[in-house]
Design a protein around this motif. Structure first.
Motif, PDB file in Angstrom:
ATOM      1  N   PRO A   1      60.037  71.656  -3.011  1.00 31.93           N
ATOM      2  CA  PRO A   1      60.113  70.238  -2.651  1.00 31.93           C
ATOM      3  C   PRO A   1      61.458  69.830  -2.060  1.00 31.93           C
ATOM      4  O   PRO A   1      61.499  69.027  -1.121  1.00 31.93           O
ATOM      5  N   LYS A   2      62.544  70.375  -2.582  1.00 31.97           N
ATOM      6  CA  LYS A   2      63.865  69.972  -2.085  1.00 31.97           C
ATOM      7  C   LYS A   2      64.032  70.355  -0.613  1.00 31.97           C
ATOM      8  O   LYS A   2      64.457  69.553   0.218  1.00 31.97           O
ATOM      9  N   PHE A   3      63.692  71.590  -0.289  1.00 31.25           N
ATOM     10  CA  PHE A   3      63.814  72.042   1.102  1.00 31.25           C
ATOM     11  C   PHE A   3      62.807  71.337   2.008  1.00 31.25           C
ATOM     12  O   PHE A   3      63.153  70.864   3.101  1.00 31.25           O
ATOM     13  N   MET A   4      61.556  71.270   1.588  1.00 34.71           N
ATOM     14  CA  MET A   4      60.519  70.746   2.463  1.00 34.71           C
ATOM     15  C   MET A   4      60.631  69.239   2.678  1.00 34.71           C
ATOM     16  O   MET A   4      60.312  68.737   3.758  1.00 34.71           O
ATOM     17  N   ARG A   5      61.070  68.515   1.671  1.00 33.48           N
ATOM     18  CA  ARG A   5      61.321  67.089   1.889  1.00 33.48           C
ATOM     19  C   ARG A   5      62.424  66.892   2.926  1.00 33.48           C
ATOM     20  O   ARG A   5      62.369  65.974   3.753  1.00 33.48           O
ATOM     21  N   TYR A   6      63.418  67.763   2.889  1.00 36.88           N
ATOM     22  CA  TYR A   6      64.488  67.682   3.883  1.00 36.88           C
ATOM     23  C   TYR A   6      63.951  67.943   5.283  1.00 36.88           C
ATOM     24  O   TYR A   6      64.197  67.162   6.217  1.00 36.88           O
ATOM     25  N   PHE A   7      63.227  69.039   5.454  1.00 37.07           N
ATOM     26  CA  PHE A   7      62.713  69.358   6.789  1.00 37.07           C
ATOM     27  C   PHE A   7      61.703  68.317   7.267  1.00 37.07           C
ATOM     28  O   PHE A   7      61.655  67.995   8.459  1.00 37.07           O
ATOM     29  N   GLU A   8      60.889  67.786   6.355  1.00 35.04           N
ATOM     30  CA  GLU A   8      59.949  66.718   6.728  1.00 35.04           C
ATOM     31  C   GLU A   8      60.704  65.492   7.230  1.00 35.04           C
ATOM     32  O   GLU A   8      60.309  64.850   8.210  1.00 35.04           O
ATOM     33  N   ARG A   9      61.825  65.194   6.564  1.00 39.46           N
ATOM     34  CA  ARG A   9      62.640  64.042   6.984  1.00 39.46           C
ATOM     35  C   ARG A   9      63.279  64.284   8.346  1.00 39.46           C
ATOM     36  O   ARG A   9      63.358  63.381   9.182  1.00 39.46           O
ATOM     37  N   VAL A  10      63.725  65.514   8.591  1.00 35.28           N
ATOM     38  CA  VAL A  10      64.296  65.839   9.900  1.00 35.28           C
ATOM     39  C   VAL A  10      63.258  65.633  10.999  1.00 35.28           C
ATOM     40  O   VAL A  10      63.549  65.062  12.064  1.00 35.28           O
ATOM     41  N   LEU A  11      62.028  66.082  10.758  1.00 37.16           N
ATOM     42  CA  LEU A  11      60.960  65.873  11.738  1.00 37.16           C
ATOM     43  C   LEU A  11      60.710  64.387  11.975  1.00 37.16           C
ATOM     44  O   LEU A  11      60.539  63.943  13.115  1.00 37.16           O
ATOM     45  N   LYS A  12      60.691  63.631  10.907  1.00 35.29           N
ATOM     46  CA  LYS A  12      60.419  62.198  11.020  1.00 35.29           C
ATOM     47  C   LYS A  12      61.514  61.476  11.781  1.00 35.29           C
ATOM     48  O   LYS A  12      61.248  60.580  12.600  1.00 35.29           O
ATOM     49  N   LEU A  13      62.770  61.857  11.551  1.00 36.28           N
ATOM     50  CA  LEU A  13      63.903  61.124  12.115  1.00 36.28           C
ATOM     51  C   LEU A  13      64.362  61.652  13.471  1.00 36.28           C
ATOM     52  O   LEU A  13      65.240  61.037  14.091  1.00 36.28           O
ATOM     53  N   ASN A  14      63.788  62.770  13.926  1.00 38.84           N
ATOM     54  CA  ASN A  14      64.162  63.266  15.248  1.00 38.84           C
ATOM     55  C   ASN A  14      63.935  62.161  16.277  1.00 38.84           C
ATOM     56  O   ASN A  14      62.803  61.728  16.494  1.00 38.84           O
ATOM     57  N   PRO A  15      64.992  61.678  16.930  1.00 36.44           N
ATOM     58  CA  PRO A  15      64.823  60.542  17.847  1.00 36.44           C
ATOM     59  C   PRO A  15      63.937  60.846  19.040  1.00 36.44           C
ATOM     60  O   PRO A  15      63.409  59.928  19.670  1.00 36.44           O
ATOM     61  N   HIS A  16      63.755  62.128  19.341  1.00 39.10           N
ATOM     62  CA  HIS A  16      62.900  62.501  20.467  1.00 39.10           C
ATOM     63  C   HIS A  16      61.435  62.627  20.073  1.00 39.10           C
ATOM     64  O   HIS A  16      60.562  62.705  20.936  1.00 39.10           O
ATOM     65  N   GLY A  17      61.166  62.678  18.748  1.00 33.04           N
ATOM     66  CA  GLY A  17      59.787  62.772  18.298  1.00 33.04           C
ATOM     67  C   GLY A  17      59.110  64.039  18.759  1.00 33.04           C
ATOM     68  O   GLY A  17      59.699  65.114  18.790  1.00 33.04           O
ATOM     69  N   ASP A  18      57.848  63.923  19.108  1.00 35.03           N
ATOM     70  CA  ASP A  18      57.048  65.010  19.688  1.00 35.03           C
ATOM     71  C   ASP A  18      56.807  66.174  18.742  1.00 35.03           C
ATOM     72  O   ASP A  18      56.426  67.253  19.169  1.00 35.03           O
ATOM     73  N   GLY A  19      57.055  65.983  17.431  1.00 37.74           N
ATOM     74  CA  GLY A  19      56.715  67.016  16.469  1.00 37.74           C
ATOM     75  C   GLY A  19      57.622  68.226  16.462  1.00 37.74           C
ATOM     76  O   GLY A  19      57.233  69.282  15.956  1.00 37.74           O
ATOM     77  N   HIS A  20      58.822  68.099  17.027  1.00 36.06           N
ATOM     78  CA  HIS A  20      59.776  69.208  17.024  1.00 36.06           C
ATOM     79  C   HIS A  20      60.961  68.881  16.115  1.00 36.06           C
ATOM     80  O   HIS A  20      61.319  67.710  15.936  1.00 36.06           O
ATOM     81  N   LEU A  21      61.569  69.911  15.569  1.00 32.20           N
ATOM     82  CA  LEU A  21      62.703  69.697  14.672  1.00 32.20           C
ATOM     83  C   LEU A  21      63.963  69.283  15.417  1.00 32.20           C
ATOM     84  O   LEU A  21      64.782  68.527  14.897  1.00 32.20           O
ATOM     85  N   VAL A  22      64.134  69.792  16.633  1.00 33.51           N
ATOM     86  CA  VAL A  22      65.322  69.472  17.433  1.00 33.51           C
ATOM     87  C   VAL A  22      64.870  69.158  18.858  1.00 33.51           C
ATOM     88  O   VAL A  22      64.128  69.949  19.464  1.00 33.51           O
ATOM     89  N   GLY A  23      65.320  68.028  19.393  1.00 37.14           N
ATOM     90  CA  GLY A  23      65.029  67.706  20.786  1.00 37.14           C
ATOM     91  C   GLY A  23      63.567  67.378  21.023  1.00 37.14           C
ATOM     92  O   GLY A  23      62.805  67.084  20.099  1.00 37.14           O
ATOM     93  N   ASP A  24      63.165  67.448  22.291  1.00 36.64           N
ATOM     94  CA  ASP A  24      61.812  67.041  22.676  1.00 36.64           C
ATOM     95  C   ASP A  24      60.969  68.213  23.161  1.00 36.64           C
ATOM     96  O   ASP A  24      59.937  68.018  23.805  1.00 36.64           O
ATOM     97  N   ALA A  25      61.392  69.435  22.873  1.00 40.43           N
ATOM     98  CA  ALA A  25      60.641  70.622  23.294  1.00 40.43           C
ATOM     99  C   ALA A  25      60.725  71.690  22.212  1.00 40.43           C
ATOM    100  O   ALA A  25      61.595  71.646  21.331  1.00 40.43           O
ATOM    101  N   LEU A  26      59.821  72.646  22.284  1.00 41.80           N
ATOM    102  CA  LEU A  26      59.805  73.733  21.314  1.00 41.80           C
ATOM    103  C   LEU A  26      61.121  74.500  21.325  1.00 41.80           C
ATOM    104  O   LEU A  26      61.655  74.819  22.387  1.00 41.80           O
ATOM    105  N   THR A  27      61.632  74.804  20.132  1.00 42.52           N
ATOM    106  CA  THR A  27      62.802  75.669  20.000  1.00 42.52           C
ATOM    107  C   THR A  27      62.497  76.783  19.011  1.00 42.52           C
ATOM    108  O   THR A  27      61.470  76.768  18.319  1.00 42.52           O
TER     109      THR A  27
END
Length: 240
Positions: free
Chosen positions: A141-167
């Motif tokens: 839960p500690k790790f996954m809540r963090y990564f879920e929050r990163v996905l949610k707060l990514n200003p570019h959205g689009d379901g990626h962890l960083v930016g607006d394209a697959l990395t």
């Protein structure tokens, strides 16, 4: 020239995080340990008495004369070359996320080897049960809540962890989640309810044409109990 990937034969392990990036980009590479005497070649490089900076352990990548060790370091190197990393300073954000994934992978390993790497699992089962329970109840839960929050707060959205394209970080997150599904099916039974964005990322990566073709090929090794993600039923329990 083809990249040369060095990792133990018969295992997904940490090498799989690199394989996924190479497969998605359709980059030419050779999985050296699966070649004749490949493991011997790998050990010779590690045991070199002339190279001042031999790799300590696999995986490592050879690109011409350059040897790049460690998963996150390899992906930091490969990412821009394969079109799988941001080209601005956010590449260091991607690198930080990859290092956090590496932290969790280490904790996954320690659920079945909590006392010593030199002992068999069967010699530390009682400690493994304690460690796995703590991992399921608190660390997932500690790790996954963090990564879920990163996905949610990514200003570019689009379901990626960083930016607006697959990395490469998205590919590595797929592998981490896929490994958890294998190792802890009871604990992750409601994963999609708790972490819907991460579940959607996992499914989206799995459906990408190059990844889907790789997963269906004989290049994709199966999960097994000699690897990092191991399914021992006695270590798996339903999450809270």
């Amino acid at each position: 020239m083809a990249y040369e990937l060095y990792y133990w034969d018969g295992l997904q392990g940490r090498g799989e995080f690199v394989r996924l990036a190479l497969e998605e980009a359709q980059a030419p590479y050779v999985d050296i340990a699966r070649e004749d005497d490949g493991t011997g070649d790998m050990l010779s490089i590690m045991d070199s008495k002339t190279d001042p900076y031999p790799p300590f352990a696999p995986p490592f990548l050879k690109d011409g004369d350059l040897i790049v060790p460690h998963v996150a370091n390899i992906l930091l190197y490969l990412g821009p070359k394969l079109g799988l990393a941001p080209l601005d300073d956010s590449r260091f954000v991607a690198h930080g996320l990859q290092l956090t994934i590496a932290d969790m992978v280490t904790e996954v390993h320690d659920t079945h080897h909590p006392l010593s790497n030199d002992l068999y699992y069967e010699e530390q089962k009682d400690a493994a049960k304690v460690r796995a329970t703590e991992f399921i109840d608190h660390r997932i839960p500690k790790f996954m809540r963090y990564f879920e929050r990163v996905l949610k707060l990514n200003p570019h959205g689009d379901g990626h962890l960083v930016g607006d394209a697959l990395t490469y970080v998205d590919l590595s997150m797929f592998q981490l989640i896929d490994g958890l599904f294998y190792a802890f099916p009871r604990a992750t039974k409601r994963f999609g309810e708790h972490y819907p964005r991460l579940a959607a990322l996992h499914d989206a990566v799995m459906a990408r044409p190059n990844i889907a073709a790789y997963l269906a090929s004989d290049r994709r090794l199966s999960h097994n109990e000699s690897c990092i993600f191991r399914h021992y039923p006695e270590l798996d329990k339903a999450a809270h």
